[in-house]
Motif scaffolding. Structure first.
Motif, short mmCIF file in Angstrom:
data_model
loop_
_atom_site.label_atom_id
_atom_site.label_comp_id
_atom_site.label_asym_id
_atom_site.label_seq_id
_atom_site.Cartn_x
_atom_site.Cartn_y
_atom_site.Cartn_z
N ASP A 324 0.83 -1.21 0.00
CA ASP A 324 0.00 0.00 0.00
C ASP A 324 0.86 1.26 0.00
OD1 ASP A 324 1.02 0.09 2.58
OD2 ASP A 324 -0.87 0.70 3.49
N MET A 370 -2.39 -3.63 -5.17
CA MET A 370 -2.28 -2.37 -4.45
C MET A 370 -3.50 -2.13 -3.57
SD MET A 370 -0.73 0.10 -7.42
CE MET A 370 -1.90 -0.49 -8.61
N ASP A 373 -4.60 4.02 -3.56
CA ASP A 373 -4.64 4.61 -4.89
C ASP A 373 -3.91 5.95 -4.94
OD1 ASP A 373 -6.36 6.09 -3.38
OD2 ASP A 373 -8.12 5.82 -4.68
N ASP A 374 -2.89 6.08 -4.07
CA ASP A 374 -2.03 7.26 -4.10
C ASP A 374 -1.47 7.41 -5.52
OD1 ASP A 374 0.56 8.64 -4.06
OD2 ASP A 374 0.23 8.77 -1.90
N PRO A 375 -1.58 8.59 -6.13
CA PRO A 375 -1.10 8.78 -7.51
C PRO A 375 0.37 8.40 -7.68
CG PRO A 375 -2.43 10.65 -6.84
CD PRO A 375 -2.23 9.82 -5.62
N VAL A 378 0.58 4.67 -7.75
CA VAL A 378 0.08 4.19 -9.03
C VAL A 378 1.15 4.32 -10.11
CG1 VAL A 378 -1.60 4.59 -10.87
CG2 VAL A 378 -2.34 4.64 -8.47
N LYS A 382 2.89 1.26 -12.15
CA LYS A 382 2.84 1.23 -13.62
C LYS A 382 4.22 1.00 -14.20
CE LYS A 382 -1.25 4.08 -14.53
NZ LYS A 382 -1.74 5.37 -15.10
N PHE A 394 -5.73 -2.93 -8.69
CA PHE A 394 -6.15 -1.99 -7.66
C PHE A 394 -7.28 -2.67 -6.90
CE2 PHE A 394 -4.32 0.44 -11.03
CZ PHE A 394 -3.59 1.43 -10.39
N THR A 395 -7.10 -2.86 -5.62
CA THR A 395 -8.08 -3.61 -4.85
C THR A 395 -8.26 -3.00 -3.48
OG1 THR A 395 -8.65 -5.83 -4.04
CG2 THR A 395 -6.33 -5.23 -4.02
N THR A 396 -9.14 -3.59 -2.69
CA THR A 396 -9.40 -3.15 -1.32
C THR A 396 -9.25 -4.35 -0.41
OG1 THR A 396 -11.77 -3.65 -1.38
CG2 THR A 396 -11.08 -1.49 -2.22
#
Length: 417
Positions: A324, A370, A373-375, A378, A382, A394-396
């Motif tokens: 994270d 992940m 979702d911090d830019p 991300v 990538k 991207f998940t929770t």
């Protein structure tokens, strides 16, 4: 409703469903140091003492999750309230059964309190805070089974089989046509085809002359083996901001462990924690793991994972990374740890990308999951995905297990050329 075990008399609990109790206590045994303070930066050591276990079971009983209405009435006094003496007696009896059946083990704390022995009477309350409890291998395996069942059930799947490939080998289970025997093949002889070859060449007669060239063997589907390293980020952020992200990650590890042990016996799974540094941790210690220290040394985690994978002779190698946060630490050549809490340090980032490239050159797939979702995170992922030619999700905490399991099973079914 809970399976009933008959009217409780304080002594005979042989019919009680212990596995159901253990499942409901899974949060207690897998707690990761999450502070209910939400935004608090304090790491709270999990309390797995005897008294904490007692209280967890008491709460289950009081909430009505463990006993049905008839059994709850058996615990009440004349006024209709719960009889605390009966409640305590039941709780202690359940703990004794968990010990006796081998789901838990009890160990003394640093003061050396003697370990209680199952089946020798009630555990005295004044010892509660001085005795620690942990899951045994049997207990871990059961929770792994339950976690896997829940994950596969949510995917609408049953247990998967072995990895399918396009290669043919000469194993035991025959699925394809026969082939002439070649040196080095397993002699899984196709008797009918061998005799037919000899008859076609020499004609039907007695004795029948069978030559080397007549030998025909069954072909079978080649099932590939896969080595997996599960990289778990256990830096401080995994329990910050009002959410426990580490416990769901531990559940995924339990489920994968059970899946591989029962369905893919030729595969391996190793666990690597990365924080300020990185370390391999035995899967048997999974339930006891907590978060910390603070930083995220992704490069060291990848380096260790790559070394563990290259030591194994398998067809497929993969890293499943759950994180994270972006890299914020680096192990220098002299062993010192360089840290930058702000992240995006050029030296740390480049070292991490180099490790990703090394994995790619070693044919090690990296799939990243992940939990934020911090830019900046991300963008980092990538770049990792581009270099490794892997995947990113991207998940929770609610969907992490499903995503990891879908990806894992999909890779199992991937054709190996």
């Amino acid at each position: 409703m809970i399976t009933r075990y008959g009217k409780w008399d304080g002594l005979d609990l042989d019919q009680f469903n212990l596995e159901q109790l253990l499942e409901k206590l899974s949060d207690f045994f897998l707690q990761s140091g999450f502070s209910q303070g939400g935004w608090s930066r304090r790491i709270q050591d999990p309390d797995q003492s005897l008294e904490a276990l007692r209280e967890a079971i008491r709460q289950l009983i009081r909430s009505g999750e463990l006993l049905d209405e008839t059994d709850m009435k058996a615990l009440q006094d004349a006024s209709g309230a719960l009889d605390e003496n009966k409640l305590d007696e039941l709780v202690d009896a359940l703990i004794q059964r968990l010990l006796k059946e081998g789901y838990l083990r009890a160990t003394p704390d640093e003061r050396g309190t003697p370990t209680p022995r199952p089946g020798q009477g009630r555990i005295e309350k004044d010892e509660g805070a001085r005795i620690k409890f942990a899951l045994t291998e049997k207990g871990m395996d059961f929770l792994g089974y339950k976690a896997l069942s829940q994950l596969l059930g949510s995917l609408g799947r049953s247990y998967a089989g072995r990895h399918d490939t396009q290669h043919l080998s000469t194993g035991i289970e025959a699925f394809q046509s026969s082939k002439p025997y070649e040196f080095g093949d397993t002699l899984n002889l196709d008797v009918n085809a061998t005799l037919l070859s000899a008859i076609q060449r020499h004609g039907l007669g007695v004795p029948l002359e069978v030559e080397y060239s007549d030998l025909m063997i069954h072909q079978s589907e080649y099932t590939s083996s896969c080595a997996t390293v599960l990289m778990l980020d256990c830096s401080h952020s995994m329990i910050l901001y009002g959410e426990d992200r580490f416990t769901p990650a531990k559940r995924v590890a339990l489920a994968l462990t059970h899946l591989i042990r029962t369905q893919y016996p030729g595969d391996t799974l190793k666990l690597v924690l990365f924080h300020d540094s990185a370390e391999e941790v035995p899967l048997g210690r999974l339930s006891q793991l907590t978060v910390g220290p603070y930083h995220t040394n992704t490069a060291e985690g990848l380096r260790l994972a790559r070394r563990l994978l290259l030591a194994q002779r398998v067809d497929m190698r993969q890293i499943i990374m759950i994180t994270d946060g972006k890299p914020s630490a680096l192990t220098l050549e002299d062993g010192r740890i360089y840290k930058n809490s702000m992240g995006l340090d050029p030296m740390i980032m480049e070292a991490t990308y180099r490790e990703v490239a090394q994995c790619r050159r070693s044919n090690i797939a990296i799939n990243t999951f992940m939990l934020a979702d911090d830019p900046y995170l991300v963008n980092f992922i990538k770049r990792v995905t581009s270099i490794a030619q892997g995947k990113a999700y991207f998940t929770t905490v609610m969907t992490l297990g499903e995503y990891v399991m879908m990806d894992f099973l999909r890779r199992k079914q991937r054709k190996v050329r």
